[in-house]
Write a protein that holds these residues in place. Structure first.
Motif, PDB file in Angstrom:
ATOM      1  N   SER A 214     -13.672   7.014 -10.362  1.00 28.73           N
ATOM      2  CA  SER A 214     -12.482   7.814 -10.606  1.00 28.73           C
ATOM      3  C   SER A 214     -12.848   9.155 -11.205  1.00 28.73           C
ATOM      4  CB  SER A 214     -11.546   7.059 -11.539  1.00 28.73           C
ATOM      5  OG  SER A 214     -10.457   7.857 -11.896  1.00 28.73           O
TER       6      SER A 214
ATOM      7  N   SER B 941      -1.645   6.485  -9.186  1.00 30.05           N
ATOM      8  CA  SER B 941      -1.812   7.352  -8.035  1.00 30.05           C
ATOM      9  C   SER B 941      -3.166   7.063  -7.418  1.00 30.05           C
ATOM     10  CB  SER B 941      -1.738   8.797  -8.492  1.00 30.05           C
ATOM     11  OG  SER B 941      -1.963   9.635  -7.406  1.00 30.05           O
ATOM     12  N   ASN B 942      -3.215   7.134  -6.114  1.00 28.91           N
ATOM     13  CA  ASN B 942      -4.430   6.759  -5.411  1.00 28.91           C
ATOM     14  C   ASN B 942      -5.420   7.898  -5.364  1.00 28.91           C
ATOM     15  OD1 ASN B 942      -5.904   4.859  -4.173  1.00 28.91           O
ATOM     16  ND2 ASN B 942      -4.915   5.011  -2.199  1.00 28.91           N
ATOM     17  N   ASP B 951      -0.392   9.048  -2.423  1.00 29.39           N
ATOM     18  CA  ASP B 951      -0.281   7.609  -2.217  1.00 29.39           C
ATOM     19  C   ASP B 951      -0.226   6.914  -3.556  1.00 29.39           C
ATOM     20  OD1 ASP B 951      -0.505   7.938   0.448  1.00 29.39           O
ATOM     21  OD2 ASP B 951      -2.563   7.212   0.587  1.00 29.39           O
ATOM     22  N   LEU B 953      -0.801   3.390  -5.661  1.00 23.99           N
ATOM     23  CA  LEU B 953      -1.578   2.165  -5.561  1.00 23.99           C
ATOM     24  C   LEU B 953      -0.916   1.116  -6.435  1.00 23.99           C
ATOM     25  CD1 LEU B 953      -4.249   1.250  -4.296  1.00 23.99           C
ATOM     26  CD2 LEU B 953      -5.325   1.699  -6.485  1.00 23.99           C
ATOM     27  N   ARG B 955      -1.271  -2.375  -8.278  1.00 27.29           N
ATOM     28  CA  ARG B 955      -2.335  -3.279  -8.718  1.00 27.29           C
ATOM     29  C   ARG B 955      -1.668  -4.544  -9.245  1.00 27.29           C
ATOM     30  NH1 ARG B 955      -5.582  -1.829 -12.754  1.00 27.29           N
ATOM     31  NH2 ARG B 955      -7.487  -2.263 -11.614  1.00 27.29           N
ATOM     32  N   GLU B 966      -5.143  -4.852  -4.675  1.00 27.87           N
ATOM     33  CA  GLU B 966      -4.576  -3.515  -4.775  1.00 27.87           C
ATOM     34  C   GLU B 966      -4.066  -3.122  -3.404  1.00 27.87           C
ATOM     35  OE1 GLU B 966      -7.431  -1.569  -8.208  1.00 27.87           O
ATOM     36  OE2 GLU B 966      -7.867  -1.196  -6.111  1.00 27.87           O
ATOM     37  N   PRO B 968      -2.172   0.085  -1.228  1.00 24.40           N
ATOM     38  CA  PRO B 968      -1.612   1.436  -1.262  1.00 24.40           C
ATOM     39  C   PRO B 968      -0.255   1.471  -0.558  1.00 24.40           C
ATOM     40  CG  PRO B 968      -3.294   1.291   0.436  1.00 24.40           C
ATOM     41  CD  PRO B 968      -3.169  -0.083  -0.154  1.00 24.40           C
TER      42      PRO B 968
END
Lengths: 291, 1132
Positions: A214, B941-942, B951, B953, B955, B966, B968
């Motif tokens: 990330s 947010s993806n 997109d 996400l 979870r 997960e 999307p």
């Protein structure tokens, strides 16, 4: 202002850089840190889940000793901070537990009267000293540095009014005022696995991979942490992660006080940055006012 | 009844093992049998059963019992049962006492011995007590057959129709401007997927047309008095500002400049300040959303709707703005230049950055109007013959004349000076208000039929008596305050070169020379002092110094005037005052001054100046202008003009009607107020015109339409201009535009105007800073375009009092919107919706016309629907919201129907319990919807929001396959919890209801009586009692109606006689109890001078009994003897 300083075990060894940088930052900002004499290991979070009363006693010993100094106790390691804070809270809320702990403490002629406040250097800097005051003392601007402020899970949970649980902002605001750019980092409070790196490495490696992924996705130059365990997990195991997941991470992981120290004009040696496994170097940055 | 006659029967119940398990029933029975006056004591397994009751009845008849005690369960369960049994045996029901040895003994204790001891004590107490009980009769109260229903959703509508159909009257009160409630927001309803509006609107129309239903929409209940059978309810009917003439043509919404988020569309689109909630609204009219009045209008002494014309300027509608200004302001040119603008002082924008430059905007519009040829002369229709004279042609007199002319009169103004205009002409310098413009203003008024005669002084050239003799019917005295006050220091009247402010300015304005030297001193700190200073400069003075005895912040002059003077070179010395004028050869040469220091505040609220001993010093000046305030010249007051004066030499006049002590003579402006301001004088003038008109029409001098200055409420930076706007402190800042001015060095060379006015662009920009406080800015555009003339901005709220016998509360629900939603990304990411928001998206009349699209207009590829957001959650609401599973399935179906998106549904348990619900669920499963058991942990947010399309996400843990996953998606819909309405606390207080632990209203019994409450005569139905779907809501509404109708058909209701009673022999008439009674149930008999309890409304709380100092107030059924006997019984 004066604070009682509780380094904790990690800061004496694998996280020496954290200890050096915290002392540097507080000194430069004109705050006094007096190390607690004869402090003992806090027991860390794991002990409390297995033997509660004993772990409370061990932790409370530090509180009892520190209470005599009359100042707030500051613990940089997220785990130590959590444990000391939790101990303090449990003793305040549960008088039966307090009675048991008092009994044990009495054997060493110690007494804890619940007069102590447990603090973390990040919130001391932001709340007591103030971001504006720190920014005004900055010698080097961190302009151009993209940081991923990684809080980890322990510092914000369980809720102790430290900052928002899901979206804390203290590091973000502090470093923004110093000129750095906060990247979009939704993993900022995701757990790094902590001790699981030693017991269930597969799980921990995957967790750390996600965090690094990330950070890299949004072009972070460095990840800033508040916890020695997070730091070592993210930094020291990057090789293993790369091997396992076929990634190519070379991301520097610093303690936030090390980055802050650089902004305040400290040298890498003073801040223990030379101990890092993955080197970090501040590019030729603008000298002068940070904002 | 003497004690020998008491014969008590005691019956102890086993209640199966419920009591017997912990309490030794037989021991209790035996102990009771030994108590005094107990004739018989028995035990039985189930006293409440028929055989059980028969035992009691038999004993009463055969053993002549006259008191009965039953020890069993709670009186709430069976007191009525046993009372009825006693009555069957002809024994008064109040000679029965019930002891609770089940809930209060057996169920809460485990130890048999102590449990039995307690039961014995309780029974003993009852036995002692019952001996003192006396027969009572229930009170019968007549029930008013009208019913009040609070809340016009489907529950209220259904109940209203049910009750109205029976022929009885219903008042349906709804807070919103239309009935329909939440159901009106829905698109399709489960499980049949019929369109909500299609099934709801016919019922709504029925309500509108039913002769037995009086619909009070846009109304709220304010006060409730009385009790079952006789409630008196005050309902506030909020002003709609739209009358019944409205034809729903919609011209008004298109022209309205104000746009706010539309709460009906869940704030997903905008609506204007005038609106109709939705097309099929009932009542089918529009309403104007006004949240109070903007402070600028409130504080303006003439009630000028500043926000209105500012809004029009922002839209470049300058002609309409000019028209609006002139509708309310008779002297707009003057005000646009020199008004002291209280509107700007109160302007809410000051809490953001700086107030709007309202005065300069008004000036811009009026200048624009003048450049286009000036205003049209108004059409005056009716002509009035009555002669009116106005004395004084200042702003007060001119305003009065203007409005009288509009009403058809031709007033005459008598002016003492050779020019008209009062202070406007002879007080205010040319560079602030050019005479040419003032005369334009005055000419316009003259054209309306007003004549001005100069050189006419009251007391010299004519008297009031003369006027009445000449046939004038009314007089308005507005002679102002033109007399300079003297300082009364030595030398003030002796030397040449000493002027007084107003005289100085007046003479200059009338053309009389006022020679000014080179070193000028001005004494004073008000506008006259500043005007004199700047005038002196323009007359060539080299050095002009203002001497003021206090500090800068106490100076009464306007700050920008002071600044303008300083820019021009005027110096100001603070904390200094002259004590003597020193002269040489008959001319002033110096001023002896003394330094001052500031002490405690004086009566004006400002610090009192205290001379410093020994600080006298001389300052050299060759001219001094003393401007230390004025007072009215009332030299015309004499035995012939016998007006009453105040101690400040102002005329006394009634502040509301402006009448003086002489009939037909009114007075206003500075001559009454003392030196005040132009706009306050105008306010008096306009009020005088209305008062004189009423007087001449023979009408009472009340209910005036002309406005007066009102003080707006206190605000600070945490307030909002209206509820849809951010707080003042969060509003983006933008500096106030400064009006262009001529440079100081240039402008002091002449008397031409200093300020140059805004350009068109500047005016529009400055006007756009207005925050539209109160939502509707009263620009009156809607009124202008409304053909049926259905808009009336002067409407006020009305209070209607209704009398009903019973009340049904159907106030519905609200939905969760709190921090709980943050982990799901609500508010953080664009495409996360709550259920009601999504409901509006899928509605064909909603913000996307029913198309399921993301915020960027594209169709979503996948949608996640998350159940149980905020429900079944100990951190939020522990209860289940009951309808979410079903509407989530409905959403899934609609999405599948209209788009090609994948649907992922996340549930914990699927609750499809109703008729057709399970079948609906199966159908959805067949439609290829992915139904996953597992709560979503978080929505992130993806990627960075800047990259890709944002997109999302999801979870979550898929609990059936025990894997962490997960997925999307493009869009997320949250099934957020149903909650009680935020104002349910208010309803609870008004109607004496209670809450159950979940916050909804408490019913009498959750299984057997869900629509009644503990308060007699008040019922609840629908979601206000707990979350439920439409079928159950309608069922509850009908059930409550049945109960209500049953009571109406009985015509009377029984009220417990356990009430207070005031012994008329003992009552001293002190009336302490009257005010203490929380139900207002005590009346005072004026003739007999004693208090009396109203049996219909007394609830038996006992407050008056405790408070009565004479022990005259007693509680029936709770006399002192009974209570003490009970206590003794326990202690024995």
């Amino acid at each position: 202002m004066e604070y009682t300083y509780y380094p904790g075990c990690s800061l004496e060894a694998s996280a020496k850089g954290y200890d050096e940088s915290v002392r540097f930052v507080f000194r430069t900002l004109g705050q006094k840190l007096v190390e607690l004499e004869d402090w003992n290991c806090c027991g860390a979070t794991y002990y409390m889940s297995t033997k509660e009363t004993t772990s409370l006693v061990i932790s409370a010993r530090n509180l009892a000793l520190a209470e005599k100094y009359g100042h707030d106790i500051v613990a940089p390691c997220s785990s130590c901070y959590t444990i000391l804070y939790k101990t303090n809270q449990i003793l305040k809320d549960n008088f039966i537990m307090k009675a048991k702990v008092d009994q044990a403490l009495k054997k060493e002629n110690l007494q804890y009267n619940l007069h102590l406040k447990v603090r973390h250097p990040l919130e001391v800097l932001v709340n007591d000293i103030g971001i504006d005051s720190i920014a005004s003392k900055a010698k080097i601007s961190l302009y151009g540095v993209k940081i991923a402020p990684y809080y980890g899970c322990q510092i914000v949970r369980p809720d102790r009014g430290f900052d928002d649980k899901e979206n804390p902002q203290m590091m973000n605001l502090l470093f923004e005022a110093l000129g750095a750019e906060n990247i979009y980092f939704p993993m900022k409070v995701r757990c790094c696995g902590g001790m699981l790196m030693t017991t269930y490495p597969d799980v921990a490696l995957e967790l750390n991979k996600k965090i690094l992924e990330s950070a890299c996705e949004n072009d972070a130059d460095v990840v800033l942490t508040t916890c020695p365990l997070c730091q070592i997990n993210l930094e020291a195991y990057q090789n293993k992660i790369n091997k396992k997941f076929k990634t190519d991470f070379h991301l520097p992981i610093l303690f936030f006080t090390q980055a802050l120290g650089l902004a305040l004009g400290g040298t890498p040696k003073e801040l223990g940055i030379q101990r890092s496994i993955i080197p970090f170097q501040l590019k030729e940055n603008v000298k002068g006012e940070a904002r | 009844m003497s004690h020998q006659d008491i014969r008590i029967g005691v019956y102890v119940c086993h209640c199966g093992t419920n009591i017997e398990g912990t309490v030794d029933v037989e021991k209790v029975r035996d102990s009771a049998a030994d108590a005094p006056y107990v004739t018989v004591a028995r035990d039985y397994k189930f006293m409440c059963s028929e055989p059980g009751q028969d035992i009691v009845i038999k004993d009463i008849k055969e053993k002549g019992l006259n008191r009965v005690v039953v020890a069993s369960c709670s009186p709430l369960m069976h007191e009525t049962t046993f009372r009825k049994a006693c009555e069957k045996a002809k024994l008064n029901r109040y000679l029965f006492q019930m002891v609770n040895i089940r809930e209060q003994c057996s169920w809460v204790h485990k130890d048999r011995q102590s449990g039995t001891e307690k039961a014995i004590a309780l029974v003993n107490a009852a036995v002692r007590r019952v001996a003192h009980q006396e027969s009572m009769e229930t009170v019968r109260v007549k029930i008013n057959p009208n019913t009040l229903i609070v809340g016009g959703g489907i529950a209220g509508i259904q109940a209203a129709l049910e009750i109205a159909e029976s022929g009885n009257k219903v008042y349906l009160v709804e807070k919103d401007s239309t009935i329909g409630g939440k159901m009106a927001k829905l698109d399709k309803t489960f499980p049949t997927l019929d369109c909500s509006a299609c099934i709801l609107t016919p019922k709504m129309v029925q309500v509108a047309q039913h002769e037995n239903i009086e619909l009070l929409s846009y109304s709220e209940v304010e006060e409730v008095d009385g009790s079952v059978g006789n409630f008196t309810v005050k309902v506030r009917k909020k002003a709609r500002y739209v009358t019944d003439q409205c034809t729903s043509c919609n011209d008004c919404t298109e022209i309205c400049p104000v746009k706010v988020p539309n709460p009906f569309e869940e704030n997903q689109s905008l609506r204007s300040a005038i609106y109709k909630t939705f097309p099929q609204a009932i009542p089918n009219t529009y309403v104007i959303d006004k949240e109070g009045r903007p402070p600028c209008r409130e504080t303006c002494p003439i009630g000028q709707e500043a926000a209105g014309y500012i809004g029009l300027i922002a839209q470049r509608k300058f002609e309409e703005a000019a028209r609006l200004i002139r509708q309310q302001n008779p002297l707009p040119i003057v005000c646009g230049r020199i008004c002291y603008h209280p509107c700007e002082t109160e302007c809410n924008r000051q809490f953001v950055d700086e107030p709007i430059a309202i005065k300069n905007l008004k000036r811009f519009v009026i200048d624009w109007e003048r450049n286009k040829g000036g205003p049209q002369a108004p059409q005056i229709e009716k002509k009035r013959k009555e002669k009116i004279v106005i004395i004084g042609s200042g702003p007060s007199g001119l305003s009065c004349a203007h409005d009288l002319a509009l009403k058809g009169y031709n007033p005459v103004i008598y002016e003492k000076l050779p020019v008209a205009g009062g202070m406007l002409a002879v007080g205010i310098p040319e560079y602030r208000l050019p005479k040419e413009l003032l005369n334009t203003e005055i000419d316009f008024i003259k054209k309306m039929g007003v004549s001005i005669k100069t050189g006419m002084a009251l007391g010299k050239d004519f008297s009031i008596e003369d006027l009445f003799k000449e046939g004038y019917k009314a007089v308005y005295i507005a002679t102002g305050a033109h007399k300079s006050l003297k300082m009364k220091i030595p030398g003030e009247e002796e030397f040449e070169g000493v002027y007084h402010g107003v005289d100085f300015l007046r003479n200059i304005n009338l053309g009389t020379a006022q020679p000014v030297g080179s070193r000028v001193a001005i004494i004073g700190g008000g506008n006259t002092a500043i005007d004199s200073a700047r005038t002196a400069l323009r007359y060539g003075a080299k050095e002009v110094t203002i001497l003021y005895r206090r500090s800068r912040k106490e100076m009464p002059a306007e700050e920008y005037e002071i600044q303008a003077a300083e820019e021009e070179g005027v110096r100001i010395q603070y904390m200094v005052a002259p004590v003597e004028v020193i002269g040489k050869s008959g001319k002033i040469s110096a001023l002896k001054c003394i330094k001052m220091k500031l002490g405690e505040p004086d009566s004006s609220g400002r610090a009192r100046p205290i001379p410093i001993e020994g600080s006298k010093h001389d300052l050299q000046f060759d001219t001094v202008i003393i401007a230390v305030s004025q007072s009215p010249e009332i030299d015309y007051v004499s035995p012939k003009v016998s007006l009453v004066l105040s101690k400040w030499n102002t005329i006394e006049a009634n502040p509301e009607t402006l009448e003086t002590n002489i009939k037909g003579v009114f007075a206003g402006g500075d001559v009454v107020l003392g030196p005040a301001t132009v706009i306050l004088a105008m306010s008096d003038g306009l009020r005088a015109a209305e008062a004189i008109d009423k007087y001449l029409n023979g009408e009472p001098l009340t209910s005036f339409k002309s406005r007066r200055q009102k003080k707006p409420a206190r605000r600070d930076e945490n307030c909002r201009p209206h509820s849809y706007a951010p707080r003042f402190k969060d509003t983006p800042r933008k500096a106030r535009l400064k009006i262009k001015e001529r440079p100081p060095q240039e402008r002091i060379k002449d008397f031409k105007e200093v300020e140059l006015g805004f350009s068109e662009e500047e005016a529009v920009e400055e006007a756009s800073r207005c925050l539209n406080c109160g939502i509707c800015i009263e620009c009156h555009e809607c009124e202008r375009v409304c053909e049926p003339k259905a808009i009336d901005h002067t409407m006020e709220d009305e209070i209607q009092e209704i009398k009903v016998g019973q009340v049904l509360i159907t106030t519905g629900y609200s939905t969760l919107n709190s921090d709980c939603l943050i982990p799901y990304g609500y508010g953080l990411y664009e495409n996360v919706y709550t259920s009601l928001e999504f409901e509006r998206i899928v509605s064909s009349t909603g913000p996307t016309q029913g198309k399921i699209v993301m915020k960027n207009g594209k169709e979503p590829r996948a949608i996640g629907i998350i159940h149980c957001v905020g429900s079944r959650d100990i951190n939020s609401h522990p209860y289940c919201s009951r309808v979410c599973c079903m509407y989530a399935l409905k959403f899934a179906h609609l999405i599948k129907d209209r788009t090609k998106a994948e649907v992922y549904q996340f549930y914990i348990d699927m609750r499809s319990f109703g008729k057709g619900y399970e079948e609906f669920y199966s159908r959805i499963l067949d439609e290829d919807v992915n139904v996953i058991r597992g709560k979503v942990a978080e929505v992130v947010s993806n990627g960075s929001p800047e990259n890709g399309e944002g997109d999302l996400l999801l979870r979550f843990e898929d609990t059936l396959i025990k894997k962490f996953r997960e997925i999307p998606v493009d869009m997320v819909v949250l099934c957020n919890a149903i909650e009680p309405q935020p104002d349910s606390e208010k309803i609870k207080r008004l109607f004496s209801l209670s809450f159950s632990p979940d916050g909804f209203f408490l019913e009498k019994h959750p299984k057997l009586d869900p629509t009644a409450t503990a308060t007699d005569g008040v019922y609840i139905a629908g979601c206000c009692q707990g979350p439920k779907d439409i079928p159950d809501t309608v069922a509850q509404a009908s059930s409550a109606s049945a109960r209500i109708l049953s009571n109406i058909s009985k015509e009377e209701v029984e009220v417990e006689p356990i009430q207070a009673f005031i012994d008329p022999e003992l009552c001293a008439g002190c009336r302490l109890c009257n005010d203490l009674c929380p139900y207002g149930a005590i009346l005072f008999d004026q003739e007999k001078r004693i208090s009396k309890v109203n049996e219909a409304t007394c609830k038996g709380c006992g407050t008056c009994v405790a408070a009565c100092p004479s022990s005259a107030a007693k509680a029936k059924g709770f006399s002192d003897r009974q209570v003490f006997a009970e206590i003794e019984g326990i202690l024995e």
